[in-house]
Write a protein that holds these residues in place. Structure first.
Motif, PDB file in Angstrom:
ATOM      1  N   ILE A  19       0.844  -1.194   0.000  1.00 42.14           N
ATOM      2  CA  ILE A  19       0.000   0.000   0.000  1.00 42.14           C
ATOM      3  C   ILE A  19       0.881   1.245   0.000  1.00 42.14           C
ATOM      4  O   ILE A  19       0.642   2.197  -0.746  1.00 42.14           O
ATOM      5  N   ARG A  20       1.912   1.238   0.815  1.00 47.84           N
ATOM      6  CA  ARG A  20       2.848   2.369   0.852  1.00 47.84           C
ATOM      7  C   ARG A  20       3.473   2.597  -0.517  1.00 47.84           C
ATOM      8  O   ARG A  20       3.565   3.730  -0.997  1.00 47.84           O
ATOM      9  N   ASN A  21       3.914   1.521  -1.153  1.00 51.24           N
ATOM     10  CA  ASN A  21       4.555   1.644  -2.467  1.00 51.24           C
ATOM     11  C   ASN A  21       3.602   2.190  -3.525  1.00 51.24           C
ATOM     12  O   ASN A  21       4.003   2.968  -4.394  1.00 51.24           O
ATOM     13  N   ILE A  22       2.351   1.811  -3.456  1.00 54.14           N
ATOM     14  CA  ILE A  22       1.368   2.310  -4.419  1.00 54.14           C
ATOM     15  C   ILE A  22       1.175   3.816  -4.233  1.00 54.14           C
ATOM     16  O   ILE A  22       1.133   4.570  -5.207  1.00 54.14           O
ATOM     17  N   PHE A  23       1.091   4.261  -2.988  1.00 53.23           N
ATOM     18  CA  PHE A  23       0.974   5.701  -2.746  1.00 53.23           C
ATOM     19  C   PHE A  23       2.202   6.445  -3.263  1.00 53.23           C
ATOM     20  O   PHE A  23       2.093   7.535  -3.827  1.00 53.23           O
ATOM     21  N   LEU A  24       3.378   5.873  -3.096  1.00 55.18           N
ATOM     22  CA  LEU A  24       4.593   6.513  -3.610  1.00 55.18           C
ATOM     23  C   LEU A  24       4.563   6.599  -5.135  1.00 55.18           C
ATOM     24  O   LEU A  24       4.975   7.610  -5.718  1.00 55.18           O
ATOM     25  N   GLN A  25       4.059   5.549  -5.792  1.00 55.36           N
ATOM     26  CA  GLN A  25       3.915   5.586  -7.248  1.00 55.36           C
ATOM     27  C   GLN A  25       2.951   6.701  -7.663  1.00 55.36           C
ATOM     28  O   GLN A  25       3.186   7.401  -8.649  1.00 55.36           O
ATOM     29  N   CYS A  26       1.880   6.860  -6.913  1.00 54.90           N
ATOM     30  CA  CYS A  26       0.915   7.925  -7.213  1.00 54.90           C
ATOM     31  C   CYS A  26       1.556   9.300  -7.070  1.00 54.90           C
ATOM     32  O   CYS A  26       1.289  10.200  -7.879  1.00 54.90           O
ATOM     33  N   LEU A  27       2.379   9.476  -6.061  1.00 53.88           N
ATOM     34  CA  LEU A  27       3.076  10.751  -5.894  1.00 53.88           C
ATOM     35  C   LEU A  27       3.954  11.062  -7.102  1.00 53.88           C
ATOM     36  O   LEU A  27       4.049  12.214  -7.531  1.00 53.88           O
ATOM     37  N   GLU A  28       4.596  10.038  -7.641  1.00 52.97           N
ATOM     38  CA  GLU A  28       5.462  10.234  -8.808  1.00 52.97           C
ATOM     39  C   GLU A  28       4.693  10.722 -10.023  1.00 52.97           C
ATOM     40  O   GLU A  28       5.221  11.477 -10.831  1.00 52.97           O
ATOM     41  N   THR A  29       3.433  10.309 -10.167  1.00 59.01           N
ATOM     42  CA  THR A  29       2.651  10.731 -11.328  1.00 59.01           C
ATOM     43  C   THR A  29       2.196  12.181 -11.221  1.00 59.01           C
ATOM     44  O   THR A  29       1.978  12.836 -12.227  1.00 59.01           O
ATOM     45  N   ASN A  30       2.008  12.650  -9.975  1.00 58.26           N
ATOM     46  CA  ASN A  30       1.475  13.984  -9.691  1.00 58.26           C
ATOM     47  C   ASN A  30       0.114  14.201 -10.359  1.00 58.26           C
ATOM     48  O   ASN A  30      -0.235  15.306 -10.739  1.00 58.26           O
ATOM     49  N   LYS A  31      -0.648  13.133 -10.514  1.00 60.28           N
ATOM     50  CA  LYS A  31      -2.009  13.201 -11.059  1.00 60.28           C
ATOM     51  C   LYS A  31      -2.991  12.987  -9.923  1.00 60.28           C
ATOM     52  O   LYS A  31      -2.640  12.421  -8.890  1.00 60.28           O
ATOM     53  N   PRO A  32      -4.235  13.422 -10.084  1.00 60.41           N
ATOM     54  CA  PRO A  32      -5.209  13.245  -8.998  1.00 60.41           C
ATOM     55  C   PRO A  32      -5.345  11.783  -8.571  1.00 60.41           C
ATOM     56  O   PRO A  32      -5.229  10.865  -9.377  1.00 60.41           O
TER      57      PRO A  32
END
Length: 142
Positions: free
Chosen positions: A16-29
């Motif tokens: 779950i932590r890694n998925i959130f980090l991936q989302c941060l990298e995209t900078n998309k909603p």
């Protein structure tokens, strides 16, 4: 037929932590559907606070649809910058949450330990996103 797809299953809170980090990298909603009241406990309050801080710094929006029993959490996240939350109604208390960001769909089962299904497919992400916004229109303010 449905574009490139990649599907993985993970055990534990680190996924779950890694998925959130991936989302941060995209900078998309980021949208989170059917968020359980105690979801933050499963992957850490400190980590969650850091994610919200980093999102705000890069002006990345996150929208939450919390389960009906998570009104206090929804009220709290509505105080955070670049964050909006509403409440699902009709007895929604599912331990399963769906997170969508860019081409990622993550279905998180908040068991002990958590189980996460990660799908990387733009078409599927768009379908889940459409479903989220449809529910958003009928959700209530906390």
């Amino acid at each position: 037929q449905y574009g490139k797809k990649d599907i993985k299953i993970f055990d534990g809170a680190s996924a779950i932590r890694n998925i959130f980090l991936q989302c941060l990298e995209t900078n998309k909603p980021i949208v989170a559907l059917s968020v359980p009241k105690d979801s933050t406990k499963k992957f850490g309050t400190f980590f969650q606070n850091e994610i919200h801080k980093r999102r705000a710094e890069q002006k990345q929006w996150m929208y939450h649809l919390y389960n009906e029993d998570a009104i206090e959490r929804a009220r709290f996240v509505n105080t955070l910058p670049f964050t909006q939350a509403k409440i699902l109604t009709h007895g929604s208390t599912s331990p399963v949450s769906t997170l969508v960001c860019d081409d990622l769909v993550s279905i998180m089962f908040f068991y002990d330990p958590p189980l996460t299904l990660l799908i990387k497919n733009k078409d599927m992400a768009d379908c889940f996103l459409h479903y989220f916004w449809m529910l958003w229109e009928h959700a209530k303010e906390p």
